[in-house]
Design an enzyme around this catalytic site. Sequence first.
Site, PDB file in Angstrom:
ATOM      1  N   ASP A 109     -15.194  -8.733  -3.921  1.00 37.75           N
ATOM      2  CA  ASP A 109     -14.571  -7.532  -3.644  1.00 37.75           C
ATOM      3  C   ASP A 109     -13.403  -7.519  -4.535  1.00 37.75           C
ATOM      4  OD1 ASP A 109     -13.256  -9.147  -1.900  1.00 37.75           O
ATOM      5  OD2 ASP A 109     -13.456  -7.783  -0.219  1.00 37.75           O
ATOM      6  N   LYS A 153       5.985   1.022  -1.807  1.00 38.05           N
ATOM      7  CA  LYS A 153       5.183   0.186  -1.676  1.00 38.05           C
ATOM      8  C   LYS A 153       5.445  -1.083  -3.047  1.00 38.05           C
ATOM      9  CE  LYS A 153       1.546   3.096   0.224  1.00 38.05           C
ATOM     10  NZ  LYS A 153       0.044   3.530  -0.010  1.00 38.05           N
TER      11      LYS A 153
END
Length: 228
Positions: A109, A153
Amino acid sequence: MHAVILAGGFGKRLRPLTDDRPKPLIEVAGKPIIEWQILHFKRYGISSFIFLTGYKWDVLAEWVSKNEKRLKISAYFSIEEEPLGTGGALKKVKEILGEQNEFIVTNGDVVTNLDFSKMDVKESVATIALVPLKSPYGIVETKDGLITSFREKPVLENYMINAGVYMMSPKIFDLLPDRGDVEKATFPKLAEAGQLKGAKFKDVYWRSIDTLKDIEEASSELPQVIPS
């Protein structure tokens, strides 16, 4: 060199997208995750792939068989009838990988453009690719009790995380469990013995596709960082 892709997980956090396919076949920017991985590996001359599969393995095998010629790769499959963990799954393919050359392992992934040539297993059994931690939250900076700025972030350069990409020596097979994860059962032992290296990558693209938001954001980013 072989590339081993750990593709046996259930992808529960991406349901219902994973109801009919394994996680590596989730599409990002018009291509399955696994195709982005293959394209990047091929930039380093790697065209031999071993897929460690479990959940919906037949769907993955069908996709690979249909695209193997187009992508100019050779593919091997190892199928888990029951979950063995990453360590147990790797141990099953010892005969395919052989006892002479190192090999690369990646989670199914992960999408990244990191430079595999900067990883080696000289004087070690394995090397883990490390990337800076991207904060999942915005950062608030203060001085003397007053808020001075907001950072949305940010990448925390001083905190490195496991990128889910490993270079391994065949010596690793002597330390793999029959059942269990290499990250928990093997890496701590190697670290204690001074046989586990970390290759730091700071100016690279890296993302683990775990949520619908990851798919959305990666769809706008990947075409710019991994050539088709």
